[in-house]
Design an enzyme around this catalytic site. Structure first.
Site, short mmCIF file in Angstrom:
data_model
loop_
_atom_site.label_atom_id
_atom_site.label_comp_id
_atom_site.label_asym_id
_atom_site.label_seq_id
_atom_site.Cartn_x
_atom_site.Cartn_y
_atom_site.Cartn_z
N VAL A 59 0.84 -1.20 0.00
CA VAL A 59 0.00 0.00 0.00
C VAL A 59 0.87 1.25 0.00
O VAL A 59 0.60 2.22 -0.72
CB VAL A 59 -0.98 -0.01 1.20
CG1 VAL A 59 -1.77 1.29 1.27
CG2 VAL A 59 -1.94 -1.19 1.10
N CYS A 60 1.94 1.23 0.79
CA CYS A 60 2.85 2.39 0.86
C CYS A 60 3.54 2.62 -0.48
O CYS A 60 3.69 3.77 -0.93
CB CYS A 60 3.88 2.21 1.97
SG CYS A 60 3.15 2.03 3.61
N ASP A 61 3.96 1.54 -1.11
CA ASP A 61 4.59 1.61 -2.43
C ASP A 61 3.63 2.26 -3.43
O ASP A 61 3.99 3.19 -4.15
CB ASP A 61 4.97 0.19 -2.87
CG ASP A 61 5.50 0.11 -4.28
OD1 ASP A 61 6.73 0.00 -4.45
OD2 ASP A 61 4.68 0.15 -5.23
#
Length: 164
Positions: A59-61
């Protein structure tokens, strides 16, 4: 202190949450080469600050890629902040061929997280959040995602950024 969830577990946020209309607080972060960077480093530029728990997660990527793809076409700067070590942030950028992404680390003293109210006390990570600042560092958009594994509201944040 506000509460959010992370993987459906309650999490306490430390610090005072930054709100729309306020002047953004100062911070000291480390860039990929261990140089100190402050909010004042970007004076005179509009800023989209994308905060992620860890750059190495899916999700952060995706959050980092989306904001950089969409907002980098604007006149301003996109900053991605996490508590990952600067070396890990640099490796992530290199392994993904993203030379223009600005990643900054709050691992040293959590000054950003504390000043913006996004330190997840139980995990010592930063809560997923987005802050859009105008050229005078006035907060024009602020979102702390209520469930840490969910995406932020990309469209609202990008609209606020484009409208500065």
């Amino acid at each position: 202190m506000a509460q959010i969830t992370f993987k459906q577990e309650p999490i306490t946020l430390l610090g005072s949450q930054v709100k729309t209309g306020e002047t953004a607080p100062e911070f000291t972060l480390l860039d990929n080469d261990l140089n100190e960077v402050n909010l004042s480093t970007y004076d005179g530029q509009k800023k989209l600050i994308s905060v992620v728990p860890s750059i190495d997660t899916g999700v952060c990527d995706q959050q980092t890629r989306k904001f950089n793809e969409e907002a980098s076409q604007e006149d301003g700067v996109v900053l991605t902040v996490s508590v990952d070590l600067p070396f890990a942030q640099k490796r992530w950028c290199a392994s993904n061929g993203l030379d223009n992404v600005i990643t900054l680390s709050d691992h040293k003293d959590l000054s950003f997280g504390k000043n913006y109210g996004v330190v997840m006390e139980e995990l010592r990570l930063l809560a997923r959040s987005v802050f859009v600042l105008d050229k005078n560092n006035k907060v024009v958009y602020s979102e702390i995602v209520s469930e840490g594994t969910d995406f932020p509201d990309f469209e609202s944040a990008l609209e606020a950024y484009r409208n500065i």
